[in-house]
Design a protein around this motif. Sequence first.
Motif, PDB file in Angstrom:
ATOM      1  N   LEU A   1       5.944   9.852   8.962  1.00  0.00           N
ATOM      2  CA  LEU A   1       5.075   8.689   9.889  1.00  0.00           C
ATOM      3  C   LEU A   1       3.993   9.225  10.586  1.00  0.00           C
ATOM      4  N   ALA A   2       4.402  10.541  11.322  1.00  0.00           N
ATOM      5  CA  ALA A   2       3.435  11.353  12.402  1.00  0.00           C
ATOM      6  C   ALA A   2       2.300  11.704  11.530  1.00  0.00           C
ATOM      7  N   VAL A   3       2.489  12.245  10.470  1.00  0.00           N
ATOM      8  CA  VAL A   3       1.314  12.791   9.775  1.00  0.00           C
ATOM      9  C   VAL A   3       0.586  11.611   9.039  1.00  0.00           C
ATOM     10  N   HIS A   4       1.093  10.679   8.745  1.00  0.00           N
ATOM     11  CA  HIS A   4       0.410   9.304   8.152  1.00  0.00           C
ATOM     12  C   HIS A   4      -0.524   9.043   9.149  1.00  0.00           C
ATOM     13  N   ILE A   5      -0.018   8.645  10.198  1.00  0.00           N
ATOM     14  CA  ILE A   5      -0.670   8.026  11.324  1.00  0.00           C
ATOM     15  C   ILE A   5      -1.820   8.785  11.766  1.00  0.00           C
ATOM     16  N   ILE A   6      -1.744  10.197  12.042  1.00  0.00           N
ATOM     17  CA  ILE A   6      -2.900  10.942  12.246  1.00  0.00           C
ATOM     18  C   ILE A   6      -3.976  10.860  11.028  1.00  0.00           C
TER      19      ILE A   6
ATOM     20  N   GLY B   1       1.562   8.018   2.955  1.00  0.00           N
ATOM     21  CA  GLY B   1       1.879   6.545   2.818  1.00  0.00           C
ATOM     22  C   GLY B   1       2.525   6.160   1.731  1.00  0.00           C
ATOM     23  N   THR B   2       2.350   6.869   0.410  1.00  0.00           N
ATOM     24  CA  THR B   2       3.206   6.512  -0.586  1.00  0.00           C
ATOM     25  C   THR B   2       4.921   6.911  -0.459  1.00  0.00           C
ATOM     26  N   MET B   3       5.036   8.179   0.235  1.00  0.00           N
ATOM     27  CA  MET B   3       6.253   8.714   0.767  1.00  0.00           C
ATOM     28  C   MET B   3       6.745   8.093   1.626  1.00  0.00           C
TER      29      MET B   3
ATOM     30  N   PHE C   1      -6.229  -0.444   1.110  1.00  0.00           N
ATOM     31  CA  PHE C   1      -6.320   0.870   0.490  1.00  0.00           C
ATOM     32  C   PHE C   1      -7.309   0.879  -0.881  1.00  0.00           C
ATOM     33  N   PHE C   2      -6.900  -0.284  -1.767  1.00  0.00           N
ATOM     34  CA  PHE C   2      -7.784  -0.121  -2.852  1.00  0.00           C
ATOM     35  C   PHE C   2      -9.207  -0.355  -2.611  1.00  0.00           C
ATOM     36  N   PHE C   3      -9.587  -1.129  -1.858  1.00  0.00           N
ATOM     37  CA  PHE C   3     -11.020  -1.525  -1.363  1.00  0.00           C
ATOM     38  C   PHE C   3     -11.583  -0.158  -0.914  1.00  0.00           C
ATOM     39  N   GLU C   4     -10.738   0.483   0.007  1.00  0.00           N
ATOM     40  CA  GLU C   4     -11.113   1.835   0.420  1.00  0.00           C
ATOM     41  C   GLU C   4     -11.629   2.858  -0.702  1.00  0.00           C
ATOM     42  N   ALA C   5     -10.692   2.847  -1.521  1.00  0.00           N
ATOM     43  CA  ALA C   5     -10.848   3.809  -2.737  1.00  0.00           C
ATOM     44  C   ALA C   5     -11.851   3.222  -3.659  1.00  0.00           C
ATOM     45  N   ILE C   6     -12.276   2.013  -3.697  1.00  0.00           N
ATOM     46  CA  ILE C   6     -13.522   1.661  -4.652  1.00  0.00           C
ATOM     47  C   ILE C   6     -14.834   2.045  -3.874  1.00  0.00           C
TER      48      ILE C   6
END
Length: 113
Positions: free
Chosen positions: A15-20, A69-71, A102-107
């Motif tokens: 969570l710490a890594v993902h938040i950063i 995020g997947t993790m 996320f899907f919008f971001e990736a597109i």
Amino acid sequence: MDSVEISRFLTGMTLAVHIIFATIGVGMPLMFAIAEFLGIKNKDPKYIALAQRWSKGYTITVAVGVVTGTMIGLQLSLIWPTFMKMGGHVIALPLFMETFAFFFEAIFLSIYL
């Protein structure tokens, strides 16, 4: 350390890594837009080049955010099944909204690059 402490440590670190990385990922597109706007307005190719360089670094940031995020999703399902059974109805909608965003971001990132 017993398995509960290891699980808490693993989830906390992820969570710490993902938040950063997620926070950086939210702020960077605004910086792209400002640099692109200044480049177009002032007809300065340096700003446009800066935005393109930032976008390459942003791609790495998004990739790390996706992996962590997947993790987190897997950890919530596999390590904390009792918590998800009780709180899953509350957490399901925000997790779905994050996946949708996320899907919008990736597109948009793939279109921009």
